[in-house]
Design a protein around this motif. Structure first.
Motif, PDB file in Angstrom:
ATOM      1  N   UNK A 100      32.469  -1.088  75.046  1.00 53.87           N
ATOM      2  CA  UNK A 100      33.659  -1.923  75.142  1.00 53.87           C
ATOM      3  C   UNK A 100      33.704  -2.874  73.947  1.00 53.87           C
ATOM      4  N   UNK A 101      34.891  -3.091  73.353  1.00 53.01           N
ATOM      5  CA  UNK A 101      34.964  -3.902  72.139  1.00 53.01           C
ATOM      6  C   UNK A 101      35.194  -5.391  72.393  1.00 53.01           C
ATOM      7  N   UNK A 102      35.020  -5.845  73.628  1.00 52.36           N
ATOM      8  CA  UNK A 102      35.322  -7.253  73.947  1.00 52.36           C
ATOM      9  C   UNK A 102      34.370  -7.755  75.023  1.00 52.36           C
ATOM     10  N   UNK A 103      34.253  -9.088  75.112  1.00 56.19           N
ATOM     11  CA  UNK A 103      33.516  -9.698  76.214  1.00 56.19           C
ATOM     12  C   UNK A 103      34.310 -10.832  76.864  1.00 56.19           C
ATOM     13  N   UNK A 119      36.403   4.283  64.547  1.00 56.27           N
ATOM     14  CA  UNK A 119      35.393   4.334  63.481  1.00 56.27           C
ATOM     15  C   UNK A 119      34.817   2.959  63.170  1.00 56.27           C
ATOM     16  N   UNK A 120      35.581   1.894  63.453  1.00 60.28           N
ATOM     17  CA  UNK A 120      35.164   0.552  63.023  1.00 60.28           C
ATOM     18  C   UNK A 120      35.200  -0.499  64.124  1.00 60.28           C
ATOM     19  N   UNK A 121      35.721  -0.161  65.297  1.00 60.36           N
ATOM     20  CA  UNK A 121      35.882  -1.163  66.356  1.00 60.36           C
ATOM     21  C   UNK A 121      34.535  -1.737  66.783  1.00 60.36           C
ATOM     22  N   UNK A 122      34.548  -2.995  67.098  1.00 63.69           N
ATOM     23  CA  UNK A 122      33.349  -3.690  67.561  1.00 63.69           C
ATOM     24  C   UNK A 122      32.800  -3.052  68.837  1.00 63.69           C
ATOM     25  N   UNK A 123      31.490  -3.047  68.977  1.00 68.48           N
ATOM     26  CA  UNK A 123      30.824  -2.679  70.229  1.00 68.48           C
ATOM     27  C   UNK A 123      30.153  -3.946  70.754  1.00 68.48           C
ATOM     28  N   UNK A 124      30.666  -4.494  71.846  1.00 65.05           N
ATOM     29  CA  UNK A 124      30.178  -5.771  72.374  1.00 65.05           C
ATOM     30  C   UNK A 124      29.192  -5.604  73.522  1.00 65.05           C
ATOM     31  N   UNK A 125      28.608  -4.413  73.666  1.00 62.88           N
ATOM     32  CA  UNK A 125      27.803  -4.097  74.839  1.00 62.88           C
ATOM     33  C   UNK A 125      26.296  -4.251  74.647  1.00 62.88           C
ATOM     34  N   UNK A 138      26.166  10.842  67.423  1.00 63.85           N
ATOM     35  CA  UNK A 138      26.804  10.069  68.494  1.00 63.85           C
ATOM     36  C   UNK A 138      28.319  10.115  68.332  1.00 63.85           C
ATOM     37  N   UNK A 139      29.017  10.229  69.445  1.00 60.22           N
ATOM     38  CA  UNK A 139      30.474  10.291  69.425  1.00 60.22           C
ATOM     39  C   UNK A 139      31.034   9.196  70.337  1.00 60.22           C
ATOM     40  N   UNK A 140      32.065   8.528  69.864  1.00 63.27           N
ATOM     41  CA  UNK A 140      32.681   7.437  70.617  1.00 63.27           C
ATOM     42  C   UNK A 140      34.071   7.855  71.086  1.00 63.27           C
ATOM     43  N   UNK A 141      34.352   7.624  72.354  1.00 63.78           N
ATOM     44  CA  UNK A 141      35.659   8.015  72.882  1.00 63.78           C
ATOM     45  C   UNK A 141      36.748   7.071  72.398  1.00 63.78           C
TER      46      UNK A 141
END
Length: 322
Positions: A100-103, A119-125, A138-141
């Protein structure tokens, strides 16, 4: 009801600037607590790996984790995740982590989201998720709110159509796929409130749910996929006033009595593994009895029929995935 529960329920009704200030304060308190745990408890990576090896993790795995909740590791988190992944046969298994890109809340994020570029979105997990996402293969949905990273045998199959549903946990989502395939949900240092698959049974029922999980409107978000191609993803948003009364730990005794969860102590927290299919089945069966992670509910005859239909669909999907 505790003062903390009352404050949580009141939060969505406060002005946005007060909500933001309170969340920042809560985040600072969590960071201070995590730092204290690291000073207080020393945890061996080898001991964690040994415990993981004893948990019977032989299926596809969705991992939720917070290493800082466990204590201070004797090696970097990267060493732990690398060693664990090397112990798995990723030609046969798939490991998934939320990205998820947010917290903040889902609504706050969607209100401010201009573009989700996979390709560039933050991963906040957190650290575990970041290490897996950085692995080759690795593949991101492509989903603006509930993106997920998959690594291993069926990484593409898990992630390639997540954007096709109007909700994040629908029939094309990785969360549904790991449920019907009877995968496992691994919780490292976190409790049930971190488990996103709670929403699978909600999306199975849709408008037949007895509580308003989603806001009525959809959000159309501009996205970019892994090949740089633009697309628009339409998604519903969780209702923040409903989300604040959700307490997933209500489900723990139901899951334990059904044999759907196993938990062992790990440092200052715990390590748990859940049968993803049985997890959703138990939640539907308990809802049929008027029990939910939002509290007691009353059902109409139509809602009971919808739950029975969802249970049948779940059973057929699991049988078809064998």
């Amino acid at each position: 009801m505790s003062l903390r529960s009352i404050a949580k329920r009141a939060l969505p009704y406060l002005p946005s600037w007060i909500q933001k200030a309170l969340r920042q304060k809560a985040q600072q308190q969590r960071l201070e607590q995590h730092a204290a745990r690291k000073v207080r408890t020393q945890v061996s990576v080898d001991d964690i790996l040994k415990q993981l090896g004893s948990m019977g993790l032989d299926r596809d795995l969705l991992v939720h984790g917070s290493v800082s909740n466990i204590g201070k590791l004797d090696k970097p988190v990267t060493a732990l995740v690398d060693a664990w992944l090397n112990s798995l046969d990723l030609t046969q298994q798939t490991v998934l982590v939320p990205a998820l890109p947010y917290n903040t809340t889902m609504r706050e994020y969607l209100d401010s989201c201009v573009l989700f570029d996979v390709r560039t979105a933050r991963n906040a997990m957190g650290a575990i998720s970041a290490v897996v996402m950085a692995k080759e293969g690795a593949r991101r949905s492509v989903h603006p709110t509930h993106s997920l990273v998959a690594l291993g045998a069926e990484a593409q199959a898990y992630t390639d159509s997540h954007h096709c549903d109007q909700t994040p946990f629908g029939a094309h989502s990785p969360y549904w796929h790991i449920t019907r395939k009877r995968g496992q949900i691994l919780m490292v240092g976190v409790g049930l409130n971190s488990v996103t698959c709670f929403h699978v049974y909600e999306d199975l029922l849709g408008d037949d749910l007895p509580f308003p999980v989603y806001l009525p409107e959809a959000f159309d978000i501009a996205c970019v996929d892994a090949q740089g191609e633009p697309l628009t993803v339409s998604t519903r948003c969780h209702n923040p006033k409903q989300s604040v009364i959700r307490d997933c730990e209500r489900a723990r005794p139901w899951l334990e009595s059904a044999g759907a969860i196993r938990t062992v102590k790990l440092g200052e927290s715990e390590l748990s593994v859940i049968d993803a299919y049985l997890f959703t089945k138990v939640l539907l069966e308990r809802l049929k009895k008027g029990e939910s992670i939002y509290g007691k509910v009353k059902l109409s005859a139509g809602q009971v029929a919808a739950i029975n239909s969802a249970l049948e669909r779940l059973s057929r999907a699991e049988q078809g995935a064998k």
